[in-house]
Design a protein around this motif. Structure first.
Motif, PDB file in Angstrom:
ATOM      1  N   SER A  75       0.815  -1.215   0.000  1.00 20.86           N
ATOM      2  CA  SER A  75       0.000   0.000   0.000  1.00 20.86           C
ATOM      3  C   SER A  75       0.850   1.267   0.000  1.00 20.86           C
ATOM      4  O   SER A  75       0.363   2.340  -0.346  1.00 20.86           O
ATOM      5  N   GLY A  76       2.104   1.168   0.380  1.00 22.94           N
ATOM      6  CA  GLY A  76       2.992   2.335   0.396  1.00 22.94           C
ATOM      7  C   GLY A  76       3.942   2.343  -0.782  1.00 22.94           C
ATOM      8  O   GLY A  76       3.739   1.658  -1.787  1.00 22.94           O
ATOM      9  N   GLY A 251       4.966  -4.158  12.182  1.00 19.96           N
ATOM     10  CA  GLY A 251       5.219  -2.852  12.789  1.00 19.96           C
ATOM     11  C   GLY A 251       6.250  -2.045  12.021  1.00 19.96           C
ATOM     12  O   GLY A 251       6.097  -0.825  11.842  1.00 19.96           O
ATOM     13  N   TYR A 252       7.291  -2.728  11.557  1.00 24.13           N
ATOM     14  CA  TYR A 252       8.338  -2.061  10.785  1.00 24.13           C
ATOM     15  C   TYR A 252       7.774  -1.523   9.471  1.00 24.13           C
ATOM     16  O   TYR A 252       8.068  -0.388   9.069  1.00 24.13           O
ATOM     17  N   ALA A 253       6.961  -2.354   8.784  1.00 26.26           N
ATOM     18  CA  ALA A 253       6.359  -1.921   7.518  1.00 26.26           C
ATOM     19  C   ALA A 253       5.459  -0.699   7.739  1.00 26.26           C
ATOM     20  O   ALA A 253       5.460   0.234   6.924  1.00 26.26           O
ATOM     21  N   LEU A 254       4.717  -0.697   8.841  1.00 24.54           N
ATOM     22  CA  LEU A 254       3.858   0.452   9.153  1.00 24.54           C
ATOM     23  C   LEU A 254       4.696   1.689   9.482  1.00 24.54           C
ATOM     24  O   LEU A 254       4.393   2.794   9.020  1.00 24.54           O
ATOM     25  N   LEU A 255       5.757   1.505  10.254  1.00 20.75           N
ATOM     26  CA  LEU A 255       6.623   2.621  10.629  1.00 20.75           C
ATOM     27  C   LEU A 255       7.254   3.262   9.400  1.00 20.75           C
ATOM     28  O   LEU A 255       7.232   4.488   9.232  1.00 20.75           O
ATOM     29  N   HIS A 261       8.299   7.259   5.084  1.00 15.61           N
ATOM     30  CA  HIS A 261       7.924   7.629   3.709  1.00 15.61           C
ATOM     31  C   HIS A 261       6.675   8.513   3.663  1.00 15.61           C
ATOM     32  O   HIS A 261       6.450   9.211   2.677  1.00 15.61           O
ATOM     33  N   ARG A 262       5.843   8.431   4.685  1.00 19.01           N
ATOM     34  CA  ARG A 262       4.626   9.244   4.800  1.00 19.01           C
ATOM     35  C   ARG A 262       3.670   9.080   3.604  1.00 19.01           C
ATOM     36  O   ARG A 262       3.134  10.058   3.087  1.00 19.01           O
ATOM     37  N   ASP A 263       3.496   7.851   3.173  1.00 21.24           N
ATOM     38  CA  ASP A 263       2.581   7.615   2.051  1.00 21.24           C
ATOM     39  C   ASP A 263       1.469   6.630   2.410  1.00 21.24           C
ATOM     40  O   ASP A 263       0.738   6.177   1.546  1.00 21.24           O
ATOM     41  N   VAL A 264       1.336   6.294   3.682  1.00 22.77           N
ATOM     42  CA  VAL A 264       0.240   5.459   4.149  1.00 22.77           C
ATOM     43  C   VAL A 264      -0.484   6.205   5.267  1.00 22.77           C
ATOM     44  O   VAL A 264       0.094   6.467   6.331  1.00 22.77           O
TER      45      VAL A 264
END
Length: 433
Positions: A75-76, A251-255, A261-264
Motif C-alpha cells: 500500500s505504500g 510494525g516495521y512496515a507500518l513505521l 515515507h509518509r505515504d500510508v
C-alpha cells in the motif's frame, strides 16, 4: 465401498462437498463432524480440537502478521523504491526488465513470505512495465511473474514453513535459515534462463541508471532492504521468537510507510487491515478444517499404518524422498498448497522420521514441492492470478513457464539428494541435524 464405515463415510462426504463447491476448509469440518457422529464419538470434540490447536497456538499468530506486513508494503511506496533499486542493479543488461522482475521477487520474498502477495503486488506492477510499448509479450511477463513469486514461500520469512513447523514441531528459526540457499538457487536458475531467453529472443535493454544516482536510489530503498536483515538477526540472536518477528515485520512496515515515507494514511491502513483480514480468514478456515480432519486421521491411526506399509518395502531415505516428490508434485496439480501441508504431510512425517530423514531438510523439500503446485495446471493458483492480471490466455502462460519449471525441478532434485545445500546455513548457526 462400505458407507457404513465412519472413515469411508467421512472421505466420501469430504469429496462430495468439495465437488459441490463448498470451500475445502468447511468441507473438512463437516466431514469430520459426520465421522464423529457415525463413530459414536462426542461431536463437541471438533470444537475442542479447534480451541486446543488454534487458539492456544502462539505460532499461528505469525501467519496473519506476515500477511499484514505484505499488505502494508504494497500500500505504500516501499515496493516502488525496491523496484527502482533492482532496476539500477540489473536493468542495464539485455532483458534487464525481466531480470528486475526476478530480483525484486527475491528481495520482496524476504519481507512478505507469500507468493500470492508478491504476484498480486509487485508482480502486477512488473507486468504492466514489461508489456508497455510491446517490450515483452503479456504471456511471458505473466509467466515470469508467476515463477519468480515461487521464491517467496521458500525464503524467510515463509508462511508455508510456519505451517509446516506447526505440524512437524521443527524449529521455525532453522527452517527459515534452511530456505535461504534453495531460494537463491531458484533465483540463479531463473536469471540464467532469462539471460538465455534474452539472447534467443532479442529482448530489449533498459536505459542504464547513471552510477552517480545509484547511491541515492540505494539509500531510498534501504529501509525496505533492512527488514529481512532485522528479522534474521533478531531470530538467530534470540531477541525474538518467529511470532514476535512477524509482529516486528508488520510494525516495521507500518513505521516505514506511515512515518518515514509518509505515504500510508488511515485510509490505506484500514484497506490493508481489511485485505489482510480477508486473507487471514480464508487461511484460518482452511487450517481449522485441517486440524479437525487430522484428529480423525489420528483416531484411525492412518499415519502409523502408512508408515508401517511403506517401511515394509525396505525403502532408503533417498527412495522415500523421491516418492514424496512425485506424490506431492502430482497432488500440487490438484490441491491447494496449504491443504497438502496440513492434511497430507502429517501422514508422511512418521515414515520420514523412522527413516532418519532430517525434519528441517524434509520441510524445505516438502514446501518446495508444494510451491511448484502454484504454477502447474490445472489448479495452479498463481497461474490464475497472473492470467487475470495480464489478460494473456492460460495456455500461452503455461507454455512460457515450461523452461523455468524445468530449472526449478532441477533445483528440487539438487536439494533433495544433497541435503547439505539445505542444512549448510542452519549448521552455521548451531543446528546439529
Amino acid at each position: 465401498m462400505n458407507l457404513s464405515d465412519p472413515f469411508t463415510l467421512c472421505i466420501t462426504s469430504l469429496v462430495a462437498l468439495s465437488l459441490l463447491g463448498l470451500p475445502i476448509g468447511h468441507s473438512m469440518i463437516c466431514a469430520s463432524i459426520l465421522y464423529l457422529y457415525a463413530a459414536g464419538l462426542d461431536m463437541g470434540t471438533a470444537a475442542e480440537q479447534l480451541l486446543n490447536s488454534m487458539f492456544t497456538s502462539y505460532t499461528m499468530l505469525a501467519v496473519p502478521l506476515f500477511i499484514l506486513a505484505a499488505e502494508l508494503m504494497n500500500s505504500g511506496s516501499m515496493t516502488i523504491r525496491l523496484l527502482n533499486f533492482c532496476n539500477a542493479i540489473v536493468g542495464r543488461f539485455r532483458g534487464g526488465l525481466a531480470q528486475v522482475n526476478v530480483l525484486q521477487s527475491l528481495i520482496f520474498a524476504g519481507m512478505s513470505g507469500s507468493a500470492i502477495a508478491d504476484a498480486a503486488g509487485m508482480g502486477k506492477m512488473m507486468q504492466k512495465m514489461m508489456t508497455e510499448n510491446g517490450k515483452y509479450t503479456p504471456s511471458f511477463a505473466g509467466a515470469l511473474t508467476a515463477v519468480s513469486a515461487v521464491m517467496a514461500p521458500i525464503l524467510p520469512p515463509s508462511i508455508p514453513l510456519v505451517i509446516y513447523s506447526l505440524v512437524s514441531n521443527a524449529s521455525i528459526g532453522f527452517l527459515f535459515l534452511a530456505g535461504i540457499l534453495p531460494g537463491l538457487l531458484i533465483c540463479i536458475s531463473q536469471m540464467a534462463i532469462v539471460a538465455w531467453s534474452a539472447r534467443r529472443q532479442n529482448f530489449p535493454t533498459e536505459a542504464p541508471v547513471p552510477l552517480k544516482h545509484i547511491p541515492g536510489i540505494t539509500i531510498r530503498a534501504l529501509p525496505a532492504l533492512m527488514l529481512p536483515v532485522v528479522l534474521l538477526v533478531g531470530l538467530r540472536g534470540g531477541v525474538m521468537t518467529p511470532t514476535e518477528a512477524a509482529a516486528v515485520a508488520a510494525g516495521y512496515a507500518l513505521l516505514v510507510s506511515a512515518v518515514i515515507h509518509r505515504d500510508v494514511g488511515f485510509r490505506e491502513l484500514y484497506a490493508s487491515l481489511q485485505s489482510a483480514g480477508r486473507m487471514t480468514t480464508s487461511v484460518g478456515m482452511l487450517i481449522a478444517g485441517a486440524l479437525v480432519f487430522n484428529y480423525v486421521v489420528t483416531v484411525e491411526n492412518i499415519p502409523n499404518s502408512i508408515s508401517v506399509f511403506l517401511l515394509s518395502f525396505d525403502l532408503t531415505p533417498l527412495t522415500f524422498l523421491l516418492i514424496v516428490n512425485i506424490v506431492l508434485l502430482i497432488l500440487g496439480c490438484l490441491l491447494e498448497g496449504t491443504t497438502i501441508l496440513l492434511v497430507i504431510v502429517p501422514v508422511l512425517i512418521p515414515t520420514a522420521q523412522a527413516l532418519g530423514i532430517d525434519m528441517v531438510h524434509f520441510g524445505v523439500v516438502v514446501v518446495f514441492n508444494v510451491m511448484l503446485g502454484l504454477i502447474t495446471p490445472p489448479y495452479g493458483l498463481l497461474l490464475f492470478v497472473v492470467t487475470r492480471v495480464s489478460g494473456a490466455p492460460m495456455r500461452a502462460i503455461v507454455r512460457d513457464t515450461m523452461p523455468f519449471l524445468i530449472g526449478m525441478l532441477t533445483a528440487l532434485a539438487l536439494i533433495t539428494f544433497i541435503p547439505g545445500i539445505v542444512l549448510f546455513v542452519p549448521r552455521l548457526f548451531g543446528y546439529s541435524g
